[in-house]
Design an enzyme around this catalytic site. Structure first.
Site, PDB file in Angstrom:
ATOM      1  N   GLU A 198      25.605  26.810   9.515  1.00  0.00           N
ATOM      2  CA  GLU A 198      25.165  26.463  10.877  1.00  0.00           C
ATOM      3  C   GLU A 198      25.195  24.940  11.007  1.00  0.00           C
ATOM      4  O   GLU A 198      24.165  24.287  10.964  1.00  0.00           O
ATOM      5  CB  GLU A 198      23.785  27.066  11.187  1.00  0.00           C
ATOM      6  CG  GLU A 198      22.734  26.812  10.125  1.00  0.00           C
ATOM      7  CD  GLU A 198      21.382  27.415  10.457  1.00  0.00           C
ATOM      8  OE1 GLU A 198      21.333  28.543  10.952  1.00  0.00           O
ATOM      9  OE2 GLU A 198      20.367  26.712  10.200  1.00  0.00           O
ATOM     10  N   CYS A 199      26.381  24.418  11.150  1.00  0.00           N
ATOM     11  CA  CYS A 199      26.571  22.966  11.169  1.00  0.00           C
ATOM     12  C   CYS A 199      26.429  22.420  12.586  1.00  0.00           C
ATOM     13  O   CYS A 199      26.831  23.056  13.561  1.00  0.00           O
ATOM     14  CB  CYS A 199      27.964  22.619  10.658  1.00  0.00           C
ATOM     15  SG  CYS A 199      28.207  23.119   8.955  1.00  0.00           S
ATOM     16  N   GLY A 200      25.894  21.217  12.667  1.00  0.00           N
ATOM     17  CA  GLY A 200      25.760  20.536  13.958  1.00  0.00           C
ATOM     18  C   GLY A 200      26.581  19.266  13.984  1.00  0.00           C
ATOM     19  O   GLY A 200      27.666  19.194  14.556  1.00  0.00           O
ATOM     20  N   ARG A 201      26.070  18.249  13.269  1.00  0.00           N
ATOM     21  CA  ARG A 201      26.670  16.920  13.325  1.00  0.00           C
ATOM     22  C   ARG A 201      28.171  16.938  13.032  1.00  0.00           C
ATOM     23  O   ARG A 201      28.963  16.321  13.745  1.00  0.00           O
ATOM     24  CB  ARG A 201      25.965  16.011  12.298  1.00  0.00           C
ATOM     25  CG  ARG A 201      26.386  14.544  12.344  1.00  0.00           C
ATOM     26  CD  ARG A 201      25.681  13.746  11.252  1.00  0.00           C
ATOM     27  NE  ARG A 201      24.264  14.008  11.197  1.00  0.00           N
ATOM     28  CZ  ARG A 201      23.347  13.365  11.899  1.00  0.00           C
ATOM     29  NH1 ARG A 201      23.706  12.385  12.696  1.00  0.00           N
ATOM     30  NH2 ARG A 201      22.069  13.681  11.806  1.00  0.00           N
ATOM     31  N   CYS A 213      13.621  -3.756  26.693  1.00  0.00           N
ATOM     32  CA  CYS A 213      12.821  -4.937  26.353  1.00  0.00           C
ATOM     33  C   CYS A 213      12.186  -4.760  24.985  1.00  0.00           C
ATOM     34  O   CYS A 213      10.947  -4.831  24.853  1.00  0.00           O
ATOM     35  CB  CYS A 213      11.735  -5.137  27.398  1.00  0.00           C
ATOM     36  SG  CYS A 213      12.340  -5.045  29.066  1.00  0.00           S
ATOM     37  N   GLY A 237      24.271  20.510   7.590  1.00  0.00           N
ATOM     38  CA  GLY A 237      24.046  19.404   6.672  1.00  0.00           C
ATOM     39  C   GLY A 237      25.265  18.597   6.301  1.00  0.00           C
ATOM     40  O   GLY A 237      25.128  17.551   5.669  1.00  0.00           O
ATOM     41  N   TYR A 240      23.747  14.386  18.085  1.00  0.00           N
ATOM     42  CA  TYR A 240      22.468  13.667  17.920  1.00  0.00           C
ATOM     43  C   TYR A 240      22.577  12.270  18.511  1.00  0.00           C
ATOM     44  O   TYR A 240      22.218  11.277  17.875  1.00  0.00           O
ATOM     45  CB  TYR A 240      22.060  13.589  16.447  1.00  0.00           C
ATOM     46  CG  TYR A 240      21.987  14.938  15.765  1.00  0.00           C
ATOM     47  CD1 TYR A 240      20.953  15.825  16.056  1.00  0.00           C
ATOM     48  CD2 TYR A 240      22.943  15.320  14.844  1.00  0.00           C
ATOM     49  CE1 TYR A 240      20.890  17.068  15.439  1.00  0.00           C
ATOM     50  CE2 TYR A 240      22.892  16.553  14.226  1.00  0.00           C
ATOM     51  CZ  TYR A 240      21.857  17.427  14.525  1.00  0.00           C
ATOM     52  OH  TYR A 240      21.805  18.649  13.915  1.00  0.00           O
TER      53      TYR A 240
END
Ligand SMILES: Cc1ncc(COP(=O)(O)O)c(C=O)c1O
Length: 404
Positions: free
Chosen positions: A267-270, A345, A230, A374
């Site tokens: 548990e970090c991602g970004r 398009c 987060g 992400y």
């Protein structure tokens, strides 16, 4: 960034097709992940949520520095186990199928984060049939009166994530007759995009208070609390990022004030991978319509969906490229306000808007930072069947850096 620019300039000089690429700076990733681990006080451990970016060079760079990987699907679990036989894995996510739960049972998992009473019962049933004992955490959705709200909330309101706190007693009761499940703790992933370090410490403190209450009320003996990921990335004002030092200090104070505090797992991602990645696109054309200026660039949101997903104008800078193969003047703009679009398009293929530029020409490169999380992994790659971007993973410059 210098290294990334050098690489892009060299690639542009030799390109035979308009350039479009993701570039990952693995040394920057190495340093950043070490800084995050170093900032956390004793009794904390960092897992990496691989959903943010599960490319192998990224995982290989992180595996020696983090406590393990968080996976959220059978696909991620199989991918992580195939390449990292001994790395600790924890398994989260709503809607786990029996096949995925069985895969987790067979994959020497560190903990499964259970999302509902029904999932708890299915897991108990599968574990019993396999003759295994499974470590679990209960993922909880808590009310959070007075706590900060971010653009992406997974808890504190009606969501499909976790077990609403009022349903916990039924889970505790079910656990009484589930000897194949071992409750190791609680899991909270209540929000993403947290930019305020103090608010994040407060959020963790609130979760810990709740856990202490449940442990006392139900006589539970747990060994850790997973407070999710987060931590956010400030895409809109890149100079003002999450204050990691203040966060570490806040956690240290919290730990000092609660000597019996359980182990904390993140548990970090970004926050781990966003900054190591860059998305580069060559300007194909410059167009004007109804007073608006558009840079039409190679690629688009089918590669880099982050700006559309987060509803922001992504920062970028311009890398001048001198090669111009055509015998007529280059389209160019000076001191202008532009919108950056891709090749799709649809008017939704917009990566940046109302952005001021000093000078931009067809053939120049636009480089979008903070594209390592992400980004490619949440994009709809095959819409319109344009070619995929190239992927360049710039290695560590010091050979021994990888083994430190
Ligand atoms: C259960 C869980 N853990 C961790 C994460 C990683 O979150 P972030 O990338 O915001 O750190 C997510 C993201 O959705 C998640 O769902």
């Amino acid at each position: 960034m210098d290294k990334v620019e050098r690489h892009l300039r060299a690639a542009a000089a030799h390109a035979t097709q308009p350039l479009c690429a993701y570039v990952y700076d693995l040394e920057a990733l190495h340093r950043h992940s070490e800084a995050v681990v170093a900032a956390l006080p004793q009794g904390c451990e960092l897992f990496y949520a691989i959903k943010a970016n599960s490319d192998l060079p990224i995982l290989q760079t992180l595996a020696p520095r983090v406590a393990g990987f968080e996976v959220s699907s059978g696909g991620e679990l199989a991918w992580a186990r195939e390449h990292f036989a001994t790395t600790a894995l924890i398994f989260s996510g709503p809607g786990k199928t029996d096949t995925e739960l069985q895969l987790a049972l067979d994959s020497d998992i560190d903990a499964i984060h259970v999302e509902s009473l029904h999932e708890l019962r299915r897991l108990s049933w599968l574990a019993k049939a396999s003759g295994k004992c499974v470590p679990i955490l209960l993922r909880v959705n808590l009310p959070m009166p007075g706590l900060i709200v971010t653009p992406l909330m997974m808890g504190g309101k009606p969501t499909p994530f976790g077990i609403a706190a009022d349903q916990l007693p039924a889970c505790f009761e079910s656990l009484q007759s589930a000897p194949n499940l071992r409750l190791r703790g609680f899991h909270f992933h209540l929000l993403s995009h947290q930019l305020d370090a103090t608010a994040h410490v407060d959020l963790i403190a609130t979760c810990l208070d709740q856990v202490a209450h449940w442990c006392e009320a139900y006589g539970l003996d747990i060994d850790h609390v997973n407070v999710g990921g987060g931590i956010g990335v400030n895409y809109r004002q890149p100079q003002q990022q999450f204050d990691l030092v203040a966060f570490g200090e806040g956690l240290r104070r919290l730990r000092e004030s609660q000597p019996d505090m359980p182990r904390l797992r993140f548990e970090c991602g970004r926050y781990i991978t966003a900054a190591c990645g860059y998305y580069a696109m060559e300007v194909l054309d410059i167009k004007h319509a109804f007073g608006g200026a558009f840079l039409v660039a190679r690629g688009g949101t089918h590669h880099f969906r982050t700006p559309y997903a987060q509803n922001h104008s992504h920062p970028f800078h311009i890398l001048p490229v001198e090669r111009w193969p055509y015998p007529w003047p280059r389209p160019e703009l000076h001191d202008a306000v532009v919108n950056v679009v891709g090749q799709l398009c649809t008017p939704k293929d917009l990566l940046a808007f109302d952005a001021r530029v000093d000078r931009v020409r067809a053939g120049d490169l636009l480089v979008f930072p903070y594209a390592g999380a992400y980004a490619w992994h949440i994009s709809h790659h095959d819409f319109l069947r344009h070619p995929h971007p190239q992927n360049w993973y710039l290695p560590m410059e010091h050979a021994n850096a990888a083994n430190e």
